[in-house]
Design a protein around this motif. Structure first.
Motif, PDB file in Angstrom:
ATOM      1  N   GLN A  35      33.646  56.692 -15.435  1.00 37.63           N
ATOM      2  CA  GLN A  35      34.642  55.628 -15.451  1.00 37.63           C
ATOM      3  C   GLN A  35      34.326  54.632 -14.348  1.00 37.63           C
ATOM      4  O   GLN A  35      34.011  54.995 -13.220  1.00 37.63           O
ATOM      5  CB  GLN A  35      36.025  56.237 -15.241  1.00 37.63           C
ATOM      6  CG  GLN A  35      37.175  55.287 -15.503  1.00 37.63           C
ATOM      7  CD  GLN A  35      38.505  56.015 -15.527  1.00 37.63           C
ATOM      8  OE1 GLN A  35      38.603  57.129 -15.022  1.00 37.63           O
ATOM      9  NE2 GLN A  35      39.509  55.409 -16.112  1.00 37.63           N
ATOM     10  N   GLY A  36      34.381  53.341 -14.690  1.00 40.95           N
ATOM     11  CA  GLY A  36      34.080  52.299 -13.722  1.00 40.95           C
ATOM     12  C   GLY A  36      32.699  51.707 -13.855  1.00 40.95           C
ATOM     13  O   GLY A  36      32.419  50.663 -13.257  1.00 40.95           O
ATOM     14  N   GLU A  37      31.830  52.354 -14.630  1.00 43.14           N
ATOM     15  CA  GLU A  37      30.480  51.821 -14.838  1.00 43.14           C
ATOM     16  C   GLU A  37      30.509  50.688 -15.874  1.00 43.14           C
ATOM     17  O   GLU A  37      31.408  50.626 -16.713  1.00 43.14           O
ATOM     18  CB  GLU A  37      29.539  52.929 -15.317  1.00 43.14           C
ATOM     19  CG  GLU A  37      29.244  53.984 -14.277  1.00 43.14           C
ATOM     20  CD  GLU A  37      28.482  53.447 -13.075  1.00 43.14           C
ATOM     21  OE1 GLU A  37      27.657  52.527 -13.249  1.00 43.14           O
ATOM     22  OE2 GLU A  37      28.720  53.933 -11.958  1.00 43.14           O
ATOM     23  N   PRO A  38      29.512  49.772 -15.824  1.00 44.81           N
ATOM     24  CA  PRO A  38      29.417  48.753 -16.874  1.00 44.81           C
ATOM     25  C   PRO A  38      29.352  49.417 -18.257  1.00 44.81           C
ATOM     26  O   PRO A  38      28.766  50.495 -18.403  1.00 44.81           O
ATOM     27  CB  PRO A  38      28.106  48.027 -16.556  1.00 44.81           C
ATOM     28  CG  PRO A  38      27.838  48.318 -15.126  1.00 44.81           C
ATOM     29  CD  PRO A  38      28.419  49.664 -14.843  1.00 44.81           C
ATOM     30  N   ARG A  39      30.005  48.793 -19.205  1.00 44.19           N
ATOM     31  CA  ARG A  39      30.041  49.251 -20.600  1.00 44.19           C
ATOM     32  C   ARG A  39      30.883  50.511 -20.805  1.00 44.19           C
ATOM     33  O   ARG A  39      30.883  51.073 -21.901  1.00 44.19           O
ATOM     34  CB  ARG A  39      28.634  49.478 -21.168  1.00 44.19           C
ATOM     35  CG  ARG A  39      27.760  48.236 -21.173  1.00 44.19           C
ATOM     36  CD  ARG A  39      26.476  48.459 -21.967  1.00 44.19           C
ATOM     37  NE  ARG A  39      25.618  47.284 -21.933  1.00 44.19           N
ATOM     38  CZ  ARG A  39      24.437  47.186 -22.551  1.00 44.19           C
ATOM     39  NH1 ARG A  39      23.993  48.222 -23.261  1.00 44.19           N
ATOM     40  NH2 ARG A  39      23.719  46.089 -22.467  1.00 44.19           N
ATOM     41  N   PHE A  40      31.560  50.987 -19.748  1.00 45.37           N
ATOM     42  CA  PHE A  40      32.388  52.186 -19.941  1.00 45.37           C
ATOM     43  C   PHE A  40      33.447  51.911 -21.005  1.00 45.37           C
ATOM     44  O   PHE A  40      34.184  50.933 -20.942  1.00 45.37           O
ATOM     45  CB  PHE A  40      33.065  52.601 -18.643  1.00 45.37           C
ATOM     46  CG  PHE A  40      34.058  53.728 -18.835  1.00 45.37           C
ATOM     47  CD1 PHE A  40      33.612  55.030 -19.009  1.00 45.37           C
ATOM     48  CD2 PHE A  40      35.422  53.477 -18.882  1.00 45.37           C
ATOM     49  CE1 PHE A  40      34.512  56.069 -19.212  1.00 45.37           C
ATOM     50  CE2 PHE A  40      36.329  54.505 -19.087  1.00 45.37           C
ATOM     51  CZ  PHE A  40      35.871  55.808 -19.255  1.00 45.37           C
ATOM     52  N   ASN A  41      33.500  52.807 -21.965  1.00 46.34           N
ATOM     53  CA  ASN A  41      34.494  52.713 -23.039  1.00 46.34           C
ATOM     54  C   ASN A  41      34.703  54.112 -23.584  1.00 46.34           C
ATOM     55  O   ASN A  41      33.810  54.672 -24.230  1.00 46.34           O
ATOM     56  CB  ASN A  41      33.999  51.778 -24.150  1.00 46.34           C
ATOM     57  CG  ASN A  41      34.984  51.670 -25.305  1.00 46.34           C
ATOM     58  OD1 ASN A  41      36.008  52.360 -25.338  1.00 46.34           O
ATOM     59  ND2 ASN A  41      34.682  50.816 -26.269  1.00 46.34           N
ATOM     60  N   PRO A  42      35.856  54.729 -23.338  1.00 45.49           N
ATOM     61  CA  PRO A  42      36.060  56.106 -23.789  1.00 45.49           C
ATOM     62  C   PRO A  42      36.056  56.263 -25.301  1.00 45.49           C
ATOM     63  O   PRO A  42      35.967  57.381 -25.804  1.00 45.49           O
ATOM     64  CB  PRO A  42      37.431  56.469 -23.198  1.00 45.49           C
ATOM     65  CG  PRO A  42      38.110  55.161 -22.975  1.00 45.49           C
ATOM     66  CD  PRO A  42      37.028  54.182 -22.639  1.00 45.49           C
ATOM     67  N   MET A  43      36.125  55.147 -26.041  1.00 48.12           N
ATOM     68  CA  MET A  43      36.110  55.202 -27.502  1.00 48.12           C
ATOM     69  C   MET A  43      34.726  54.934 -28.083  1.00 48.12           C
ATOM     70  O   MET A  43      34.564  54.866 -29.302  1.00 48.12           O
ATOM     71  CB  MET A  43      37.107  54.190 -28.070  1.00 48.12           C
ATOM     72  CG  MET A  43      38.533  54.426 -27.635  1.00 48.12           C
ATOM     73  SD  MET A  43      39.659  53.126 -28.206  1.00 48.12           S
ATOM     74  CE  MET A  43      39.111  51.741 -27.192  1.00 48.12           C
ATOM     75  N   SER A  44      33.724  54.737 -27.218  1.00 46.72           N
ATOM     76  CA  SER A  44      32.374  54.421 -27.690  1.00 46.72           C
ATOM     77  C   SER A  44      31.638  55.689 -28.114  1.00 46.72           C
ATOM     78  O   SER A  44      32.094  56.801 -27.869  1.00 46.72           O
ATOM     79  CB  SER A  44      31.593  53.714 -26.577  1.00 46.72           C
ATOM     80  OG  SER A  44      31.345  54.627 -25.517  1.00 46.72           O
ATOM     81  N   TYR A  45      30.472  55.475 -28.681  1.00 45.61           N
ATOM     82  CA  TYR A  45      29.670  56.611 -29.145  1.00 45.61           C
ATOM     83  C   TYR A  45      29.022  57.340 -27.967  1.00 45.61           C
ATOM     84  O   TYR A  45      29.051  58.571 -27.895  1.00 45.61           O
ATOM     85  CB  TYR A  45      28.607  56.105 -30.120  1.00 45.61           C
ATOM     86  CG  TYR A  45      27.960  57.170 -30.988  1.00 45.61           C
ATOM     87  CD1 TYR A  45      28.726  57.992 -31.818  1.00 45.61           C
ATOM     88  CD2 TYR A  45      26.582  57.334 -31.011  1.00 45.61           C
ATOM     89  CE1 TYR A  45      28.131  58.953 -32.631  1.00 45.61           C
ATOM     90  CE2 TYR A  45      25.974  58.283 -31.824  1.00 45.61           C
ATOM     91  CZ  TYR A  45      26.757  59.092 -32.628  1.00 45.61           C
ATOM     92  OH  TYR A  45      26.161  60.039 -33.437  1.00 45.61           O
ATOM     93  N   HIS A  46      28.444  56.598 -27.022  1.00 43.51           N
ATOM     94  CA  HIS A  46      27.724  57.229 -25.915  1.00 43.51           C
ATOM     95  C   HIS A  46      28.159  56.753 -24.531  1.00 43.51           C
ATOM     96  O   HIS A  46      27.671  57.286 -23.534  1.00 43.51           O
ATOM     97  CB  HIS A  46      26.211  56.961 -26.038  1.00 43.51           C
ATOM     98  CG  HIS A  46      25.523  57.764 -27.088  1.00 43.51           C
ATOM     99  ND1 HIS A  46      24.726  57.184 -28.057  1.00 43.51           N
ATOM    100  CD2 HIS A  46      25.501  59.088 -27.335  1.00 43.51           C
ATOM    101  CE1 HIS A  46      24.244  58.129 -28.855  1.00 43.51           C
ATOM    102  NE2 HIS A  46      24.697  59.292 -28.436  1.00 43.51           N
ATOM    103  N   ASN A  47      29.016  55.769 -24.430  1.00 39.69           N
ATOM    104  CA  ASN A  47      29.314  55.150 -23.138  1.00 39.69           C
ATOM    105  C   ASN A  47      30.698  55.519 -22.610  1.00 39.69           C
ATOM    106  O   ASN A  47      31.490  54.654 -22.262  1.00 39.69           O
ATOM    107  CB  ASN A  47      29.164  53.623 -23.235  1.00 39.69           C
ATOM    108  CG  ASN A  47      27.721  53.211 -23.456  1.00 39.69           C
ATOM    109  OD1 ASN A  47      26.803  53.909 -23.046  1.00 39.69           O
ATOM    110  ND2 ASN A  47      27.519  52.088 -24.118  1.00 39.69           N
ATOM    111  N   GLY A  48      30.967  56.808 -22.543  1.00 36.59           N
ATOM    112  CA  GLY A  48      32.241  57.259 -21.997  1.00 36.59           C
ATOM    113  C   GLY A  48      32.953  58.280 -22.849  1.00 36.59           C
ATOM    114  O   GLY A  48      34.020  58.770 -22.471  1.00 36.59           O
ATOM    115  N   SER A  49      32.387  58.628 -23.978  1.00 36.71           N
ATOM    116  CA  SER A  49      32.932  59.686 -24.830  1.00 36.71           C
ATOM    117  C   SER A  49      32.553  61.052 -24.263  1.00 36.71           C
ATOM    118  O   SER A  49      31.825  61.156 -23.277  1.00 36.71           O
ATOM    119  CB  SER A  49      32.375  59.536 -26.252  1.00 36.71           C
ATOM    120  OG  SER A  49      30.954  59.504 -26.214  1.00 36.71           O
TER     121      SER A  49
END
Length: 709
Positions: A549-563
């Motif tokens: 959390q807090g990194e560029p492109r963080f998105n908990p709903m994405s495929y690889h960027n925060g899931s």
């Protein structure tokens, strides 16, 4: 996963989907058992044989009472009832009078279905029942959203008294048929529907049988349905019983173990080279290299036969030529294979595709782990030419810029842009959020190469090869280079990757957890990476996020960027435990168990990386595969990590280091654990604040149990 979802993936039909699989066929349908032609269907070799299969009662949807797949993944059953019906040749029928049990199984590329109807009303009932069907013969990639400039030809349907044959001729001239056969001839049968006019006396039961396959067969009947169900159940039971079995003092935890083992049995196909776990349903029900290797590693301590099957298949399909279209080079291990029309016509490169940078070192790494677990040098001798060829690629074409690190850059635009396990197009980037320009050297891949070099050193030594010391020296040089080039002191972790200019992608990601799994980092840095992964930035209390959390492109709903991916959490957990963080591993296993409970004992391919909140469940990712092999296998890798258990097949020793059990579990039994030529049972028990491990029964024998710490 093997390849990221396409941008045009359709949303799944509303409601839960249920899947069955056998061999190269699988079926996905909704809770009623209906197929609507969205992301569902009956598939064979990446081609959809049924795109519609819907049940209607007097042109109305039946009411769903409940649906489930049995514990052994053989039978799907939907319990349905009628909606209120107007007068049909008599009096009207109120809701909930007719019970409809819709039961389905898949066996040897054939779907078997039984409709069992019972009248609980006070009067005889006349029931108009319709089954609607269609076959679009679309390639899996078309179902996933890709559009083709041309398709083959749908052939004229052939309708007989009890059979409809729907056929298609592909652009490559291959003909496929979907043959729908009814045990009871319908009163009306057309190319798209079968109509029945059923008379149901009070408290009577009527069965209808339907089969769908590639060719005609005997007329469906009760005897055929029962016989095929018995065969399917026997095969499923045999597959589940491969290797050692587990039981615990926790009924619900044991249910999770059993469901996970059943899902792995469902996804495992017996190929001529041995058992092979297909990656997942619906998008990845085929042979993937990376997924199968990691699944085999997860199960290795319990069932080495899976690793042997994976190694033999991948060695048999190792690249021998260079192809930019297929991202192939001599020695490279296959990433994915497909059998659909688009692959056969080379509209896509995935007929046999090698665009995975990590699969080749993982292949060597698995061979070393298998040999250590079993002491089986015969298989290693069989694989030795493939292992040498794999190392040739790793030290040659795999290091395209000759900087000492294995890297990737796709050779053709049709291939995957990113070729590690995080292979969606937006998953590898720098601290500014810009895409990494290749060739890209991923941090975890260097760990896999390190483990591969160490495996080759050990195997070469045991084979009496002269270059054992050379492999070992190369491993240590790589260790030093990774520590120097990838470590980011300010972040307290390793860079996600090095880009083509050798610059660090200073992004906090879960990938260094895989590095821990291979044993490359020094203890001090491993401790700092562990602290990162257990911090709230990563740890959702359901599992570990792929990106902090807090990194560029963080998105908990994405495929690889925060899931959260269960297999990723499992590898990180095993890596932490390797460096002694056994309590943290046990806490993560407990969290993952509570996640599984909320997903009805089945961990999906991935789920959203939102933090855990009291009273709220984990959030599903909308198009995740379920079941998924390396998600199902995660519990076994995490449990082994908690136990600190390692099997030395060379010395016939079981090593246990400061074992832990997850919260709420006081006893664990491991039955029929094969070590060398011995078959033994282990007991694990919480005694006060300690967890003890012991060989049950007579402890005298050729296998030694050695406790550490």
């Amino acid at each position: 996963m093997g390849d990221a979802p396409l941008d045009a993936d359709p949303s799944p039909p509303t409601g839960r989907l249920f899947a069955l699989k056998h061999g190269d066929s699988f079926v996905v349908a909704d809770s009623r058992g209906d197929i609507s032609g969205d992301a569902d269907g009956l598939f064979f070799n990446d081609t959809r044989l049924l795109s519609r299969f819907r049940l209607r009662i007097a042109d109305r949807l039946p009411t769903l009472l409940g649906a489930a797949v049995g514990h052994d993944n053989v039978l799907f059953t939907a319990n349905l009832t009628n909606q209120p019906l107007p007068p049909i040749g008599g009096q009207s029928m109120r809701q909930g009078v007719i019970h409809i049990e819709r039961t389905r199984l898949l066996w040897e590329n054939r779907l078997y279905e039984r409709l069992r109807l019972r009248n609980y009303g006070q009067h005889a009932a006349r029931l108009p029942l319709r089954l609607e069907f269609a076959a679009d013969f679309r390639d899996m990639f078309e179902v996933r959203g890709l559009r083709r400039s041309a398709r083959g030809q749908m052939l004229a349907a052939v309708v007989a008294e009890d059979t409809v044959v729907l056929s298609y001729e592909g652009l490559d001239g291959l003909r496929l048929s979907s043959v729908i056969t009814f045990g009871t001839p319908p009163v009306d049968l057309s190319p798209g529907a079968a109509d029945f006019d059923l008379q149901l006396p009070v408290d009577s039961r009527t069965d209808l049988f339907v089969e769908v396959g590639l060719a005609t067969a005997e007329r469906p009947s009760r005897a055929r349905f029962r016989a095929m169900a018995a065969r399917a159940r026997f095969a499923a039971r045999s597959s589940r019983r491969r290797g050692a079995t587990l039981g615990t003092s926790g009924r619900v935890f044991s249910e999770w173990l059993n469901r996970s083992r059943a899902d792995l049995a469902l996804l495992t196909t017996d190929l001529p080279t041995g058992p092979y776990p297909y990656a997942g349903i619906p998008w990845f029900s085929t042979t993937f290299g990376r997924d199968a290797i990691i699944t085999a590693l997860q199960l290795l301590w319990l069932d080495p036969s899976l690793a042997a099957g994976v190694l033999r298949f991948l060695a048999a399909n190792q690249a021998t030529e260079t192809s930019r279209f297929h991202d192939a080079a001599p020695g490279k291990i296959m990433h994915e294979s497909r059998k659909g029309e688009m692959a056969r016509l080379s509209e896509l490169p995935f007929g046999r595709y090698y665009g995975g940078v990590d699969t080749t070192p993982l292949f060597v790494m698995l061979a070393g782990a298998y040999a250590e677990r079993t002491g089986d040098l015969d298989l290693i001798a069989e694989l030795w030419p493939a292992l040498l060829a794999a190392m040739g690629w790793i030290e040659g074409d795999g290091d395209s810029d000759r900087d000492g690190f294995v890297d990737y850059a796709r050779a053709a635009e049709t291939g995957l842009a990113n070729q590690g396990w995080k292979d969606s197009e937006d998953s590898i980037f720098d601290a500014g959020g810009q895409d990494a320009i290749g060739p890209v050297a991923l941090v975890e891949v260097q760990g896999y190469v390190f483990a591969a070099l160490r495996a080759m050193a050990d195997l070469a030594g045991r084979r009496g090869e002269a270059d054992a010391a050379l492999w070992s020296a190369k491993a240590e040089r790589l260790r030093a280079a990774v520590e120097e080039r990838f470590w980011v002191e300010q972040l307290g972790t390793y860079a996600l990757a090095l880009d083509g200019a050798g610059r660090q992608c200073r992004v906090r990601a879960s990938n260094p957890g895989h590095l821990l799994y291979t044993g490359l980092p020094c203890p001090e840095r491993a401790e700092r990476v562990t602290a990162q992964l257990l911090s709230p930035a990563f740890n959702t209390r359901w599992g570990i996020r792929t990106l902090a959390q807090g990194e560029p492109r963080f998105n908990p709903m994405s495929y690889h960027n925060g899931s959260v991916w269960p297999h990723d959490t499992a590898l990180c957990t095993a890596g932490m435990a390797r460096y002694g963080a056994r309590a943290g591993a046990a806490a993560l296993l407990t969290d993952m168990f509570e996640t599984a409970v909320r997903f009805e004992m089945r961990l999906p391919e991935l789920f959203c990386g939102f933090e855990r909140r009291a009273g709220e469940p984990p959030i599903a990712y909308p198009v995740a595969c379920l079941p998924q092999a390396w998600a199902a296998g995660s519990v076994f890798m995490m449990l082994q990590a908690c136990l600190g258990l390692r099997i030395d097949g060379w010395r016939r020793e079981i090593h246990v280091d400061r074992p832990h059990l997850p919260v709420g579990i006081d006893r664990l039994s491991i039955r029929h654990l094969r070590v060398g030529g011995s078959d033994l049972d282990l007991g694990v028990e919480r005694v006060g604040r300690r967890v003890v491990v012991y060989i049950e029964g007579d402890t005298a024998g050729p296998v030694q149990l050695i406790s550490h710490g």
